[in-house]
Design a protein around this motif. Structure first.
Motif, mmCIF file in Angstrom:
data_model
loop_
_atom_site.group_PDB
_atom_site.id
_atom_site.type_symbol
_atom_site.label_atom_id
_atom_site.label_comp_id
_atom_site.label_asym_id
_atom_site.label_seq_id
_atom_site.Cartn_x
_atom_site.Cartn_y
_atom_site.Cartn_z
ATOM 1 N N ILE A 79 0.800 -0.873 -0.398
ATOM 2 C CA ILE A 79 0.321 0.042 0.388
ATOM 3 C C ILE A 79 1.377 1.430 0.068
ATOM 4 O O ILE A 79 1.883 1.107 0.421
ATOM 5 N N ILE A 80 0.538 1.803 -1.014
ATOM 6 C CA ILE A 80 1.336 3.592 -0.479
ATOM 7 C C ILE A 80 0.775 4.846 -0.889
ATOM 8 O O ILE A 80 -0.836 4.539 -0.813
ATOM 9 N N VAL A 81 1.286 5.144 0.406
ATOM 10 C CA VAL A 81 0.779 6.742 0.773
ATOM 11 C C VAL A 81 1.862 7.757 0.117
ATOM 12 O O VAL A 81 2.560 7.356 0.677
ATOM 13 N N THR A 82 1.139 9.013 -0.059
ATOM 14 C CA THR A 82 1.844 9.654 -0.050
ATOM 15 C C THR A 82 1.034 11.213 0.424
ATOM 16 O O THR A 82 -0.154 11.141 0.270
ATOM 17 N N THR A 98 7.935 11.906 2.808
ATOM 18 C CA THR A 98 6.203 12.268 2.544
ATOM 19 C C THR A 98 5.867 11.083 1.674
ATOM 20 O O THR A 98 4.920 11.277 0.773
ATOM 21 N N PHE A 99 6.560 9.976 1.557
ATOM 22 C CA PHE A 99 6.325 8.532 0.006
ATOM 23 C C PHE A 99 6.238 7.581 1.527
ATOM 24 O O PHE A 99 7.478 7.373 1.203
ATOM 25 N N PHE A 100 5.178 6.920 0.958
ATOM 26 C CA PHE A 100 5.301 5.786 2.121
ATOM 27 C C PHE A 100 4.982 3.848 1.432
ATOM 28 O O PHE A 100 4.194 4.306 0.989
ATOM 29 N N ILE A 101 5.499 3.614 1.495
ATOM 30 C CA ILE A 101 5.427 2.254 0.449
ATOM 31 C C ILE A 101 5.264 1.348 1.939
ATOM 32 O O ILE A 101 6.368 0.765 2.462
#
Length: 158
Positions: A79-82, A98-101
């Motif tokens: 799941i990716i969250v920016t 700012t970018f989470f994998i």
């Protein structure tokens, strides 16, 4: 295994309003619940927090790779969250992320699956041009296409 089996376009959340590590974890867990990856999002948040206490998952250039292994995870998923604003993450380069994998791995698949996915992602992220392109992706579709092209899980034997 192909990256597209783990990362679905609907599991890419662009421009989240999350402002803390806890909020990022809740966003990841909420998406995992919505997509049927888990029925217990609070356990996912707890697992992500516990892993972060061991050592930071903050990479560099505003990228973090939080991950957890849990019996509450039904199938491996990314799941990716920016976020537009940076989130303090205790990253290797001391910059906010700012970018989470996020990697969510079933407990029964810990070890090989987890390490091979992490290795493949890390190898891709070592190249500055890849990090730059990742951070500049205009939307979920472009980001998904870029990652499925650049991350080769078959090289890892998955």
């Amino acid at each position: 295994m192909r990256l597209s089996n783990l990362l679905k376009p609907e599991n890419i959340i662009f421009h989240s309003l999350a402002a803390t590590q806890e909020e990022v974890f809740r966003e990841i867990a909420g998406q995992a619940e919505q997509e049927g990856i888990t029925k217990k999002p609070k356990r996912i948040v707890k697992g992500l927090k516990e892993r972060e206490k061991q050592s930071t998952t903050g990479f560099q250039d505003a990228i973090a790779i939080p991950h957890t292994k849990s019996k509450e995870v039904k199938q491996p998923a990314i799941i990716i969250v920016t976020t537009k604003q940076g989130v303090e993450w205790n990253s290797m380069d001391s910059r906010p992320a700012t970018f989470f994998i996020a990697l969510l791995i079933p407990e029964k698949e810990e070890g090989d699956t987890h390490l091979k996915i992490l290795s493949s992602l890390s190898r891709m992220l070592m190249e500055e041009k890849n990090r730059t392109q990742l951070l500049k992706a205009p939307d979920e579709k472009a980001l998904h296409a870029f990652l499925t092209e650049k991350v080769d899980l078959q090289k890892e034997g998955l």
